[in-house]
Design a protein around this motif. Structure first.
Motif, mmCIF file in Angstrom:
data_model
loop_
_atom_site.group_PDB
_atom_site.id
_atom_site.type_symbol
_atom_site.label_atom_id
_atom_site.label_comp_id
_atom_site.label_asym_id
_atom_site.label_seq_id
_atom_site.Cartn_x
_atom_site.Cartn_y
_atom_site.Cartn_z
ATOM 1 N N SER B 102 0.838 -1.378 0.002
ATOM 2 C CA SER B 102 0.092 -0.101 -0.038
ATOM 3 C C SER B 102 0.797 1.026 -0.115
ATOM 4 N N CYS B 139 4.993 -4.017 5.856
ATOM 5 C CA CYS B 139 3.868 -3.465 6.278
ATOM 6 C C CYS B 139 3.745 -3.066 7.751
ATOM 7 N N CYS B 143 -2.184 0.922 6.555
ATOM 8 C CA CYS B 143 -2.044 1.224 5.180
ATOM 9 C C CYS B 143 -3.036 2.143 4.906
ATOM 10 N N GLU C 90 0.939 -9.060 7.461
ATOM 11 C CA GLU C 90 0.685 -9.196 6.259
ATOM 12 C C GLU C 90 0.253 -7.867 5.325
ATOM 13 N N PRO C 91 1.072 -7.617 4.375
ATOM 14 C CA PRO C 91 0.994 -6.460 3.258
ATOM 15 C C PRO C 91 -0.479 -6.030 3.296
ATOM 16 N N GLY C 92 -0.792 -4.762 3.436
ATOM 17 C CA GLY C 92 -2.276 -4.252 3.311
ATOM 18 C C GLY C 92 -3.157 -4.499 4.284
ATOM 19 N N THR C 93 -2.613 -5.220 5.417
ATOM 20 C CA THR C 93 -3.487 -5.497 6.599
ATOM 21 C C THR C 93 -3.240 -4.413 7.868
ATOM 22 N N ILE C 322 -6.821 -4.266 -1.008
ATOM 23 C CA ILE C 322 -5.567 -3.490 -1.477
ATOM 24 C C ILE C 322 -6.224 -3.252 -2.848
#
Ligand SMILES: Cc1cc2nc3c(=O)[nH]c(=O)nc-3n(C[C@H](O)[C@H](O)[C@H](O)COP(=O)(O)O)c2cc1C
Ligand code: SF4
Ligand code: FES
Lengths: 939, 175, 432
Positions: B102, B139, B143, C90-93, C322
């Motif tokens: 993001s 991350c 985001c 977790e990407p975007g979480t 996302i």
């Protein structure tokens, strides 16, 4: 037995195995990396992928790992299906992304499991275009080379080194594709079993440094089945030779002895064969003290002459073969034959033999030791005296974990899962020793006691179990056994009593007969009910036990011979492969040798005894000759010449037989071959009757042909001698053994005692051994090597032993109590240097430390000395460096037995100690705190 | 660990060897009190020492290993696994720049360039005045406020050129 | 209509934490009191089973069923553990952070009830290193609970004891995988473990262990207090309860909201997130974090629940979407994720350790105009090679393949344009 289907074919397989093992056992080639038969499965490499189908209707199936999949009745698999094959190819391609492809210069090339698997999966075209990761290598000591770029991250090294062998200085570092297997800092790998990394690593990350420096491809090595001469365990080996030099030693699988692993003394110590101290020509000492080389026939004539005249005595050797010792005994007569032990050892080895033979307990082989669920070690530092047993004990403590695993129905091959389940829970292992030992980290309890107290502890345990001499135990408990220890004795008693397969271990190292007897008492007290009790008594050398059997309890010892010699009763003394200066004190040996007018020595390396000889006959070493050795479990095993004796060396039995013939001794007329001697010895000495079964005789043929020492791809047979002559000489025929010095013959399915090397089509690495096994990881198809002379549960086959007369020095250990101003000497053997031969191996030279004295801090402080200072022992017996050791029993002075400068020190002697005034400290030496745990300090 | 009876393995006097401070020991021992065995607190111990010293040097690592009765190799294997245990010196503050999806969509690469311009350091580098080290991070769980970064323990959300100027101007950096 | 939103009822607009007093005043610790001493563990378990609560950590495994594998009633004497997975990476979480920072007591209450149900005597909150604020709040809240007798021995005068501790991690995404988390909590390298044995029987220190996500645990006491039927009634579709949904990327109002489970995707993106930012079009989205397959505008009317999203070829995952807009390069997008997963591989198994960097390298070549036509085959092969659960040791690598495999399906022409044009068509004026 479950029936499974693989690619449409039904197979019966063994319950409790995983699919990978089952496939290998069935002869199906399924590639793998991380699985190891001795270490089980973790599912890391994903190489052993197969497709599993839910049922007959399922046409898609899913990929599973063979090594992680139990075989169950009705299961359906495919190895050959495209999906599985493509997956396995992709795995190899992935593993090779960062691999340097440096096979031409890699010491693993030609016996590389990665090469084999690459070919097996059919991976050929490389798609990856990125840069390769590179690593810096570490210096790991003189034995093992490190080339991290070749790593495929199978985790076998750290699983072996840390989980299996208990090493703590090698670990997986970093994460993702940066994983690095190495040490925290460069330095010598500390495990006594590090050398197995060479065989465990499926590629060329860990390689044998000596081999790397003196390189030969596996296919150019000539090999023969051999037995390690490093200690009495008798691990089976496959030494490899080229150009008359020993290039390396690899493990020879034996399901009952060493399995897949050797210790580093065995693997790297055999290099003494290449030592520049090796004797090459017979020599005669001249008046000026120098040697004159003799023609071998002349030497033989002289020997025969001297042996024929006057009174002859012989000193054999516990490191020489049964056959050579037997011939010497024939030559000089039983009454004049000393087995060649030190006086104390002679008593103790005979006692150990008798106690084991008379015990109702099982004398376990090494594999059976692994099954012990409670262990008591009395006085013996097995890691340093019988190292392979220590490795087995490290597995035995895992039996607790297997019990827990069974409750959760986890199969024993579920390695990681079982370790995670059990964590630090272990089966009981109790160690009573004079000071810390390398096994302490897995022990339930370590007790550091003087030898007398160790014996008393054993007696107390025996009494607690309702056996032994309870009066002696009570007396001792009152005297030698401190109150705190009495509680420990109770804990040990309880643990042993609660075990199904208890094991008691002791040995001769401490020099104490009382300890040996106590161990036997504990074992016999345990021999009741449904328990399978085991008794293992360690002796020091490769043929100590065989020698004790051969010589019998009444044989003269060194002191007797010396007295006879001094009384002028010996003219000629024949010494067989024995440096007497390691057996008795210098003055005594000097006196013995000086009193004999002729001293004839047969040996392989120059030593103090050969230097004192009149006539020296160069004896072939183990790699150049054949012989039988009897290991500490009473296993008679045969070693075979790997190559022909170099220079003028001859096998000692050859010299001796020729000498006897020259002397026209008619009883040897019928003896022509090595086998004849073995048979004669077996016939002569009932307790050795079994030695003929150690290996097949000369006439054995494998489907009509001999067994080749050279693999089919052996190359350059003409070229290797081209500097001498371009004509290739006819290969010498081996007239003594079923092996051939050529590549012609059949190396398949023969008895395990005759396995010279392992190779199978598509399997160039040592992993090919499974092709020689009845099932993956199981015993060899042709039968396990060796013949047991002491039968399990010994009472069935009593050897002709009689009670061994007590030896004052040895029994003395029963006398307890410190004597003011005197310390009791206790041997602290070292894996490198404590035995005679391995110390001469160039590879180990750097690792052999000079002799030392160990004291507890209070004793050292009392003497006003500290680590690094010099200590004078007794009245000029020795001057040695001090190491303060927190764990050393008070009143005891440990000494580096067998190491330089300790020749005059004897176990259990009471000596004075004082600071050596003229001592030079080694620069930069400090006490290290690299202890295994609280309270232990190593220096 | 066994002493391999080699003269080569007897360590030479190393005057850089360090010991743990009382505060560090107290912190580690408090963790040990809750653990079934000492080495179980390896990660906590590394973090405690790092909190005091900024990073975990070889000497610090060995001191921790001794305190936990574990080998330096084993502890190093653990220390080097985790990206927030620093085995090399870092500046007084660590800038953790999120480069996950993001933040990438919202231009974290531009932020990185700007930081490099302002402070003269790339990823993994430390400013000459030792005030900042710039590291990428997974991350940060913010985001919705992308792009984000952390400076020390402080999270900065919706970061833009302006924020970076405010954060790092007059930092006196520059390599 | 005002929605019943149990999880975020204490979340304040300024996101300041709700302290103990406010928490209890607003009905806090009632679930705890309803459970301990009042209901038998087996009764609590039945309620959770009946509620149809599914794990909110990504996999959606039914919580009651997971708990039912724990040996009960002395079947495995010794410690049992409950672990809260607060490793959110977790990407975007970005949903657990909200619960942790705004309402720490809610998590603690949920954990006590969960621990009581499985009769765990020790509970850990495994929190990622960067959540300093949350860790501090939790430690404070735990201390208060010890004071109040909600933690410690003989809780509420019952025979039940529970110790609770916060463990702050040292980085690495793989620690979120439950068995890797256990390895890490044991002080080891965070390598995942093979199953079986499942952590429910052999987990932390070889003992029975339950690992649950923060959001999952925040539900427990509500369910016990208000009943399974109430919980079931919250969901709009076959799934039960509410869910924290999030949207990030180029939307007008990125954010995280608690909504009935099964809320349509369009509603979440267009109403709650305010639709696409000006000048941007929706091209696709990952519905539940970086390891879920792309969906496209044609899926906007689907209900956000486990089953529906699963049938559409993706996963609800963490429920935080996302957004891929039309000015962001899909190759760059997938490459960013792939590089992330490659970097976060624990390095244990081959397909992940070596296969992900390989995939990332191919994507990098394509993104920078160095791609070749055969690279498309390589990527497709990688997807089959790594993409299936079971091919790898844990679920990280298959998860990593999800965005790639769906991007190859939906955005293939973008890849091909990169290759044929020898450059990234989004370079100028795009997202970068
Ligand atoms: C690579 C990987 C990372 C994960 N990270 C997290 C995480 O950060 N938080 C989380 O709750 N679950 C994470 N999970 C899922 C956990 O393994 C586990 O399924 C979850 O904590 C169970 O909780 P639940 O049943 O309440 O969903 C991850 C899984 C994988 C494979
Ligand atoms: S898929 Fe394999 S290498 Fe990747 S994180 Fe999981 S176990 Fe580690
Ligand atoms: S041998 Fe099966 S995964 Fe490595």
């Amino acid at each position: 037995m479950p029936t499974i289907t693989i690619d449409g074919v039904h197979y019966e397989v063994e319950q409790g195995k995983n699919l990978l093992e089952s496939c290998l056992s069935l002869g199906l080639d399924l590639p793998y990396f991380c699985w190891h038969p001795a270490m089980g499965s973790i599912g890391a490499c994903r190489q052993c992928a197969v497709v599993q189908y839910q049922n007959a209707e399922d046409t898609r199936g899913r990929i599973v790992m063979g090594c992680m999949t139990p075989v169950s009745d009705g299961a359906i698999f495919s190895l050959a299906g495209d999906k599985a094959q493509q997956f396995r190819e992709a795995i190899v391609e992935s593993l090779m992304l960062n691999h340097p492809h440096d096979c031409p210069v890699c010491a693993e090339g030609g016996e590389c499991h990665l090469q084999d698997m690459t070919v097996m999966v059919g991976h050929r075209d490389r798609h990856y275009r990125g840069r390769k990761n590179t690593h810096r290598n570490q210096y790991l000591g003189p034995l093992i080379n490190h080339e991290m770029n070749r790593c495929i991250t199978c985790y076998r090294c750290t699983r072996y080194y840390r989980d299996y062998a208990g090493g703590t200085d090698l670990a997986a570092m970093a994460a993702h594709d940066h994983i690095y297997f190495g040490r925290h800092q460069e330095g010598v790998l500390q495990s006594e079993f590090a050398g197995n990394l060479v065989e465990v690593c499926p590629t060329g990350v860990f390689t044998d440094k000596s081999l790397v420096h003196d390189y030969t491809r596996k296919w150019d090595l000539q090999s023969a089945p051999s037995v390690c001469t490093g200690c009495a365990v008798g691990c089976n080996t496959m030494p490899g030779e080229r150009y008359g030099r020993l290039k390396r030693v690899h493990n020879r699988f034996n399901a009952e002895v060493n399995g897949y692993f050797l210790c580093d003394r065995g693997r790297f110590g055999a290099g003494f064969v290449n030592s520049d101290k090796a004797l090459e020509y017979p020599g005669l000492r001249q008046a000026d003290g120098r040697y004159r080389a003799l023609d071998h026939h002349e030497a033989l004539l002289r020997m025969a002459q001297q042996c024929a005249q006057g009174r002859v005595a012989g000193i054999g050797s516990p490191r020489a073969s049964v056959e050579a010792n037997y011939l010497l005994r024939q030559l000089v007569g039983a009454d004049n034959f000393a087995p060649g032990f030190s006086d104390t050892e002679q008593v103790l080895v005979s006692l150990a033999l008798q106690l084991q033979a008379d015990s109702a307990a099982l004398v376990p082989d090494i594999a059976t030791i692994e099954s012990a669920d409670a262990v008591l070690i009395l006085g013996e530092d097995v890691t340093n005296t019988a190292p392979r047993i220590a490795l087995a004990l490290r597995q035995s403590v895992r039996n607790k974990a297997y019990e827990l695993a069974a409750e959760l129905k986890l199969e024993t091959w579920q390695d990681a899962a079982i370790r995670n389940l059990a964590q630090h829970q272990r089966s009981p292992l109790f160690i009573a020793a004079v000071a810390d030992t390398p096994l302490d980290d897995v022990a339930t309890q370590c007790l550091y006691l003087a030898p007398a107290s160790i014996a008393a502890l054993g007696q107390a345990v025996a009494a607690g179990l309702g056996g032994g001499d309870s009066k002696a135990a009570t007396d001792n408990a009152a005297g030698a056994l401190p109150r705190a220890i009495q509680a420990e004795a109770a804990a040990i008693t309880a643990a042993l009593a609660g075990a199904k397969r208890p094991l008691v271990i002791a040995g001769t190292t401490c020099g104490s007969a009382a300890i040996l007897r106590a161990a036997a008492e504990v074992a016999s007290a345990l021999c009741s009910g449904a328990r399978q009790t085991m008794l293992c008594l360690c002796v020091p050398e490769a043929n100590s036990l065989g020698q004790a059997i051969l010589a019998g309890p009444d044989a003269p010892n060194l002191t007797t011979l010396q007295q006879r010699a001094s009384a002028g009763e010996i003219d000629t003394l024949v010494v067989l492969e024995n440096d007497l200066y390691r057996r008795g004190n210098e003055a005594q040996i000097d006196a013995l040798l000086a009193a004999c007018s002729q001293v004839i020595v047969l040996d392989g390396l120059d030593n103090a005894t050969t230097s004192a000889a009149n006539l020296v006959l160069p004896a072939a070493n183990f790699a150049e000759s054949e012989g039988t050795l009897v290991s500490l479990e009473g296993r008679a095993q045969r070693y075979f010449p790997v190559f022909q004796p170099q220079a003028e060396r001859r096998a000692a039995w050859v010299w001796l037989l020729a000498c006897l013939k020259e002397m026209e001794r008619s009883e040897v007329y019928p003896l022509h071959h090595f086998d004849d001697i073995t048979r004669a010895c077996a016939a002569d000495i009932p307790a050795l009757a079994g030695i003929t079964a150690a290996a097949p005789d000369l006439h054995y043929l494998n489907l009509g042909v001999k067994i080749p020492r050279q693999p089919a791809r052996y190359s350059g047979r003409t070229a290797m001698r081209a500097n001498i002559s371009v004509h290739e000489p006819k290969q010498r025929e081996d007239e003594e053994t079923p092996l051939a010095f050529t590549m012609e013959g059949l190396n398949r399915d023969q008895p395990g005692a005759l396995l010279p090397w392992v190779w199978a089509p598509g399997w160039n690495s040592n992993q090919s051994v499974h092709k020689f096994q009845t099932e993956a990881g199981g015993p060899l198809k042709g039968g396990t090597a060796g013949a047991r002379l002491l039968h399990p549960g010994g009472s069935r086959n009593r050897t002709n032993t009689r009670p061994v007369a007590g030896d004052a020095a040895a029994e003395n250990s029963g006398v307890s109590g410190a004597q003011p101003g005197l310390w009791q000497l206790v041997p602290r053997p070292r894996i490198f240097g404590s035995d005679e031969l391995s110390a001469m191996s160039p590879a180990l030279a750097e690792l052999v430390s000079p002799g030392f004295i160990e004291l507890c801090p209070a004793d050292a402080a009392g003497l006003g000395i500290d680590t690094g200072d010099g200590v004078e022992v007794g009245d000029q017996l020795a001057t040695l460096e001090l190491r303060v050791n927190d764990s050393m029993a008070a009143g005891c002075a440990g000494y580096g037995a067998g190491l330089a400068g300790t020749g005059n020190l004897r176990a259990l002697a009471r000596v004075s100690l004082r600071r050596a005034e003229t001592w030079q400290r080694r620069p930069g030496l400090i006490a290290s705190d690299r202890g295994a745990g609280p309270g232990s300090s190593h220096v | 660990m066994s002493d391999r009876n080699s003269s080569a393995t007897i360590p030479l006097l190393d005057d850089t060897e360090t010991t743990l401070s009382a505060a560090e020991i107290a912190g580690i021992d408090a963790e040990i009190a809750h653990a079934p065995y000492r080495s179980a607190v390896a990660i906590d111990a590394l973090k405690i020492v790092q909190a005091h010293r900024g990073w975990v040097s070889d000497e610090s690592l060995r001191a921790i290993a001794r305190h936990l009765h574990m080998s330096a190799a084993e502890l190093d294997g653990i220390a080097t696994f985790y990206n927030l245990i620093f085995r090399r010196p870092v500046g007084e503050k660590v800038i953790l720049l999120c480069n996950s999806i993001s933040c990438w969509i919202k231009g974290c690469e531009g932020l990185q360039q700007q930081i490099t311009q302002q402070l003269g350091i790339g990823l993994g580098e430390t400013t000459g005045d030792n005030r900042y080290t710039l590291l990428p991070v997974t991350c940060l769980g913010a985001c919705d406020k992308a792009p984000v970064l952390m400076v020390g323990e402080d999270l900065h959300e919706d970061v833009d050129a302006q924020t970076l100027r405010q954060l790092f101007d007059n930092s006196g950096g520059g390599a | 209509m005002s929605l019943d939103l149990p999880l975020t009822r204490n979340v304040r607009p300024d996101r300041s934490p709700t302290g103990f007093a406010a928490y209890e005043a607003n009905g806090g610790y009632r679930g705890l009191k309803a459970a301990i001493g009042k209901l038998a563990p087996a009764e609590c378990l039945q309620i959770i089973k009946d509620s149809n609560l599914r794990g909110r950590g990504g996999a959606g495994f039914p919580t009651g069923m997971k708990w039912s594998f724990v040996p009960m009633d002395g079947a495995s004497p010794g410690h049992k553990y409950l672990i809260c997975n607060a490793d959110e990476m977790e990407p975007g979480t970005f949903k657990d952070r909200l619960l942790l920072e705004c309402d720490p007591h809610q998590l603690i209450e949920g954990m006590i009830c969960a621990a009581y149900t499985i009769q765990a005597d020790v509970a850990y909150i495994f929190i990622r290193a960067e959540y300093h604020k949350a860790a501090k709040l939790l430690r404070e809240a735990i201390a208060v609970c010890y004071d109040k007798g909600y933690l410690g021995s003989a809780i509420l005068g019952s025979g039940y004891n529970l110790e609770m501790q916060v463990h702050s991690s040292a980085g690495r995404y793989i620690c979120g995988e439950e068995t890797a988390l256990i390895s890490s909590l044991e002080g080891k390298r965070a390598n995942p473990r093979a199953k079986p044995p499942f952590p429910q029987v052999s987990g932390l220190w070889g003992r029975p262990t339950i690992v649950n996500n923060v959001e999952t645990l925040c539900n427990i006491h509500h369910i016990i207090e208000r009943g399974a039927d109430w919980f079931q009634s919250l969901g709009l579709t076959e799934d039960a309860g509410t869910k924290l949904y999030g949207v990030s990327g180029r939307v007008k109002k990125p954010g995280c909201w608690e909504l009935p489970i099964g809320t349509p995707i369009r509603e979440i993106i267009e109403e709650y997130a305010g639709g696409m930012a000006d000048g941007y079009q929706l091209r696709g989205f990952l519905p539940g974090g970086g390891s879920t397959d792309f969906l496209t505008p044609e899926h906007l009317d689907l209900a956000m629940d486990y089953g529906t999203i699963g049938k559409a070829g993706s996963r609800m995952g963490t429920g935080t979407m996302i957004i891929l807009d039309d000015r962001t390069c899909p190759v760059g997008f997938v490459k960013n994720l792939m590089e992330f997963f490659a970097r976060e591989s624990c390095g244990f198994c081959t397909p992940c350790r070596d296969g992900l960097p390989w995939s990332a390298q191919v994507l990098d070549d394509i993104e920078h105009g160095r791609g070749r036509p055969e690279d498309m085959d390589t990527l497709a092969r990688q997807v089959t090679f790594i993409g299936a659960i079971g091919n790898t040791h844990c679920a990280l690598a298959p998860g990593a393949m999800e965005p790639l495999q769906s991007a190859l399906k939906y955005f293939r022409e973008d890849f091909e344009r990169h290759i044929s044009g020898g450059a990234c068509p989004f370079r100028d004026g795009g997202a970068r």
